[in-house]
Scaffold this motif. Structure first.
Motif, short mmCIF file in Angstrom:
data_model
loop_
_atom_site.label_atom_id
_atom_site.label_comp_id
_atom_site.label_asym_id
_atom_site.label_seq_id
_atom_site.Cartn_x
_atom_site.Cartn_y
_atom_site.Cartn_z
N VAL A 411 3.66 -7.89 49.61
CA VAL A 411 3.71 -9.06 50.03
C VAL A 411 5.00 -9.50 50.27
CG1 VAL A 411 1.46 -9.45 48.98
CG2 VAL A 411 3.29 -9.73 47.38
N ALA A 412 4.94 -11.12 50.98
CA ALA A 412 6.48 -11.54 50.94
C ALA A 412 7.25 -11.87 50.31
CB ALA A 412 5.54 -12.68 51.83
N PRO A 413 8.14 -12.19 49.68
CA PRO A 413 9.16 -13.04 48.63
C PRO A 413 7.80 -14.37 48.07
CG PRO A 413 9.95 -12.63 50.74
CD PRO A 413 9.08 -12.11 51.28
N LYS A 414 8.47 -14.27 47.18
CA LYS A 414 7.93 -16.13 46.23
C LYS A 414 6.02 -16.08 46.74
CE LYS A 414 12.60 -17.30 45.31
NZ LYS A 414 13.11 -16.32 46.51
N SER A 415 5.90 -15.29 47.38
CA SER A 415 4.25 -15.53 47.42
C SER A 415 3.44 -15.29 45.97
CB SER A 415 4.17 -14.67 48.75
OG SER A 415 4.02 -12.89 48.42
N ILE A 416 3.62 -14.48 45.39
CA ILE A 416 3.08 -14.47 44.28
C ILE A 416 3.59 -15.53 43.43
CG2 ILE A 416 3.45 -12.75 41.79
CD1 ILE A 416 3.06 -10.59 43.43
N THR A 417 2.58 -16.31 43.15
CA THR A 417 2.36 -17.58 42.23
C THR A 417 3.84 -17.59 41.01
OG1 THR A 417 0.55 -17.95 42.73
CG2 THR A 417 1.43 -19.79 41.78
N ARG A 418 3.72 -18.28 40.87
CA ARG A 418 5.45 -18.57 39.54
C ARG A 418 4.72 -19.40 38.76
NH1 ARG A 418 7.87 -15.17 43.32
NH2 ARG A 418 9.26 -14.09 42.22
N SER A 419 4.52 -18.89 37.12
CA SER A 419 3.84 -20.50 37.13
C SER A 419 4.53 -20.78 35.39
CB SER A 419 2.40 -19.64 35.71
OG SER A 419 2.87 -18.89 35.15
N GLU A 420 4.76 -22.10 35.02
CA GLU A 420 5.92 -22.64 34.19
C GLU A 420 5.25 -21.70 32.78
OE1 GLU A 420 7.14 -25.46 34.70
OE2 GLU A 420 6.77 -24.79 37.21
N GLY A 421 4.42 -21.39 32.46
CA GLY A 421 3.89 -20.79 31.31
C GLY A 421 3.38 -19.22 31.20
N LYS A 422 2.91 -18.95 31.06
CA LYS A 422 2.44 -17.38 30.80
C LYS A 422 1.98 -16.98 32.26
CE LYS A 422 -1.36 -14.32 28.41
NZ LYS A 422 -0.05 -13.63 28.50
N ALA A 423 2.48 -16.42 32.76
CA ALA A 423 2.32 -16.22 33.93
C ALA A 423 0.57 -15.49 34.19
CB ALA A 423 3.05 -14.58 34.81
N VAL A 424 0.28 -15.71 35.29
CA VAL A 424 -0.85 -15.08 35.75
C VAL A 424 -0.83 -13.59 36.69
CG1 VAL A 424 -3.32 -15.59 37.05
CG2 VAL A 424 -1.85 -17.07 36.43
N ARG A 425 -1.21 -12.31 35.50
CA ARG A 425 -1.04 -11.04 36.14
C ARG A 425 -2.31 -9.86 36.86
NH1 ARG A 425 3.53 -11.68 37.41
NH2 ARG A 425 5.24 -12.02 35.74
N ILE A 426 -3.21 -10.63 36.26
CA ILE A 426 -4.82 -10.44 36.16
C ILE A 426 -5.04 -10.87 36.71
CG2 ILE A 426 -6.15 -8.91 35.73
CD1 ILE A 426 -4.48 -8.93 32.99
N ILE A 427 -5.84 -10.69 38.13
CA ILE A 427 -6.85 -11.65 38.93
C ILE A 427 -8.36 -10.71 38.54
CG2 ILE A 427 -7.95 -12.62 40.93
CD1 ILE A 427 -4.78 -13.62 41.95
N ASP A 428 -8.97 -11.04 37.76
CA ASP A 428 -10.16 -9.95 38.13
C ASP A 428 -11.34 -10.50 38.23
OD1 ASP A 428 -12.52 -8.05 37.47
OD2 ASP A 428 -11.29 -7.64 35.36
N ASN A 429 -12.35 -10.12 39.78
CA ASN A 429 -12.65 -10.28 40.33
C ASN A 429 -14.19 -9.52 40.16
OD1 ASN A 429 -11.12 -12.13 42.09
ND2 ASN A 429 -10.87 -10.25 43.15
N ARG A 430 -14.59 -9.09 39.18
CA ARG A 430 -15.84 -8.15 38.57
C ARG A 430 -16.83 -9.21 38.17
NH1 ARG A 430 -13.29 -3.09 35.99
NH2 ARG A 430 -12.13 -4.59 34.95
N LYS A 431 -16.28 -10.15 37.30
CA LYS A 431 -17.41 -11.34 36.81
C LYS A 431 -18.31 -10.48 35.51
CE LYS A 431 -17.42 -14.28 40.03
NZ LYS A 431 -15.87 -14.12 41.58
N LEU A 432 -17.20 -9.55 35.13
CA LEU A 432 -17.80 -8.58 34.11
C LEU A 432 -18.17 -9.13 32.46
CD1 LEU A 432 -15.65 -5.28 34.13
CD2 LEU A 432 -17.81 -6.11 35.30
N TYR A 433 -18.12 -9.95 32.27
CA TYR A 433 -18.81 -10.80 31.62
C TYR A 433 -19.04 -11.78 31.24
CZ TYR A 433 -15.04 -7.88 29.66
OH TYR A 433 -13.98 -6.21 29.29
#
Lengths: 433, 143
Positions: A411-433
């Motif tokens: 993906v393009a540089p800087k397109s992954i959101t930088r967060s202030e605190g803990k980075a959001v590394r995982i997007i789980d779209n499975r809705k398992l729980y």
């Protein structure tokens, strides 16, 4: 009508269960303290003597054990019997750097097989059944566990292992398999393929025992409809033995924990404080009958609820809910444990920035893992094939680390959101729980 | 005897090409030629512009990843077979063509082929020996 493999145990009175647990816990604590330096050090550091543990009410005094302990003690550091007495090694799924091994004596394997036998019988299995085990065989506990359980029940066992779907279906039809054991996503895939092949009228399945990954109630209904079966959940983890730590009965409202072998606790994952039944928290297991690899207060990281309400099946064992999440960042993709840190290691080794995102989806009941990586000036080339070659090398390296395929998306540089605190590394779209 | 091509990484997402062309137009940069090569997930845009230094600078400023590559700009007569002769020369000399794209100009009535080869010097020698004219950066700006 309810089916038991060991009625006197599975329907024992709460007092009897408690008596077993008290006696076996005390014995296990002495066993590990006397035979495992690692435990001795842990307990000494916490100031707990084996004599301090006189019943399960004293369990809280013991230190917790985590996966990190198991990694630190790798390979033989937690083995509690002479090596000559152990007969089997199993290992957790597809993880380099996070490998955890578990040991079994013949006694341990017999008890594990019995636990799986209870699950098979609870799903309606008898010696008349043909059980198709389509979990992987090998280091993974799925195949060996259900295989052993099926033998105990006296079922005709078809050790298919995973993969080769056409052959799976051919054997299922030709040999008249009546019970299927595999991951829920593979069951869904088998169902789809059977319908594509137009063979739905030729299969004789009546039940399925599915575990090793999270699955929703919707997925259960899909599988039940597609295969014309009743689908049962089964839970377990290699560290504690494998599948069969708990299993579902016909009521399908949670999994009965084999309390004659395992003591379950629910704790607050932050404070470690023990929570009462009915409260949501992290599931902790103590194995009280194992010889080679007993674990005291092992933190599973699975978030669950325990309930002691009377079950219509007649079993008295406590029931655990399906895991509702994790207290760490581990993902289970296609039944394989995936830690973001493993992906990070590969990216850094390959010269990519550590800013990445993991997207998990479930498409047609099958998991898809995608790793989004930002393009860098160093990696960029005017030649598309040169970029594609690098991308392929990254896919290979990820596969070597994780054991499963992950699609790489540049993906393009800087397109992954930088967060202030803990980075959001995982997007789980499975809705398992 | 080469010209500067700017290659830009484009994520395959609506609006990325527009964002790039906006940067160029805002900076009054004029494109001479353009080629887009893509896979399912990303594309590489290659452009020849009037001011390659400025273009590379403003694109980097805007957060794009780009690189400058020296490529050949071959003037061929805008008639059938014009390009065929040039690729025959490259083939005979064992020079591999990685990619090529074309543009024409009103001013001179010529067609220009942009050629990306592994070895520019060898290609220049072979093409010049066969009587072809290669355009240099300064000439290209005036087209």
């Amino acid at each position: 009508m309810e089916n038991y493999y060991q009625r006197e145990i599975e329907c024992a009175s709460p007092e009897q269960i408690r008596a077993w647990q008290d006696e076996r816990l005390v014995k296990t604590v002495h066993h590990v303290y006397d035979n495992v330096a690692y435990y001795r050090n842990l307990m000494d550091a916490k100031g707990v003597r084996p004599e301090d543990i006189r019943s399960r009410d004293d369990l809280y005094k013991l230190p917790f054990l985590t996966k990190d302990d198991l990694r630190d003690a790798y390979p033989y550091g937690l083995l509690a019997v002479p090596r000559a007495d152990a007969v089997r090694i199993q290992s957790t799924s597809g993880t380099t750097g996070r490998r955890v091994v578990a040991f079994y004596t013949q006694h341990d394997i017999d008890l594990w097989d019995e636990c799986c036998a209870r699950a098979i019988v609870a799903a309606g299995g008898t010696r008349e059944d043909v059980v198709q085990v389509s979990y992987g065989y090998g280091l993974f506990t799925g195949g060996p566990g259900l295989n052993g359980g099926s033998h105990k029940v006296g079922c005709l066992t078809l050790p298919m292992s995973s993969g080769n779907t056409q052959r799976q279906i051919q054997f299922m039809v030709d040999l008249g398999a009546t019970i299927l054991c595999c991951t829920p996503s593979y069951a869904a895939y088998l169902g789809e393929t059977i319908h594509e092949m137009g063979l739905q009228d030729q299969i004789q399945l009546k039940a399925g025992i599915f575990g090793a990954e999270a699955w929703s109630q919707e997925m259960r209904r899909d599988i039940e409809k597609s295969l014309g079966i009743k689908a049962y959940d089964i839970y377990g983890l290699t560290e504690i033995s494998g599948p069969g730590v708990s299993f579902e009965c016909s009521e399908q409202t949670g999994m009965h924990i084999n309390e004659d072998h395992f003591i379950a606790e629910i704790i607050d994952p932050k404070t470690g404080e023990v929570l009462p039944d009915g409260e949501k928290g992290e599931l902790v297991f103590t194995s009280i009958t194992k010889e080679a690899f007993p674990l005291l207060r092992y933190r599973t990281r699975d978030i669950c609820v325990l309930t002691r309400e009377k079950c219509s099946c007649g079993r008295t064992f406590v029931k655990m809910s399906k895991p509702m999440g994790r207290s760490d960042d581990m993902l289970i993709v296609k039944g394989v444990n995936v830690f973001p840190s493993q992906i990070e290691t590969v990216l850094i080794n390959k010269g990519y920035p550590a800013n990445y995102q993991i997207i998990v989806d479930r498409v047609n009941n099958s998991d898809r893992l995608e790793v989004q990586v930002e393009m860098t000036p160093e990696m960029f080339s005017d030649s598309v094939s040169a970029i594609a070659t690098q991308e392929a090398a990254l896919v290979e390296a990820l596969k070597a680390m994780l054991g499963i395929y992950a699609k790489v998306k540049l993906v393009a540089p800087k397109s992954i959101t930088r967060s202030e605190g803990k980075a959001v590394r995982i997007i789980d779209n499975r809705k398992l729980y | 005897m080469t010209v500067k091509q700017i290659s830009v990484f484009l994520e395959n997402r609506p609006g990325t090409l527009a964002a790039l062309t906006d940067v160029l137009s805002a900076n009054q940069i004029d494109m001479r030629a353009l080629s887009l090569s893509d896979t399912a997930d990303f594309g590489v845009l290659r452009i020849i512009v009037d001011d390659s230094y400025k273009a590379a600078f403003v694109l980097k400023e805007a957060g794009f990843i780009c690189s400058v590559t020296r490529v050949l700009a071959l003037a061929v007569s805008d008639t059938p077979g014009g390009f065929a002769k040039a690729v025959t020369v490259l083939g005979k000399n064992g020079i591999n063509l990685e990619y090529a794209y074309a543009f024409t100009t009103k001013k001179r009535g010529l067609a220009y082929m942009i050629l990306r080869v592994a070895d520019n010097d060898a290609a220049i020698a072979a093409l010049t020996a066969a009587g072809f004219t290669l355009t240099c950066q300064d000439e290209l700006v005036e087209l």
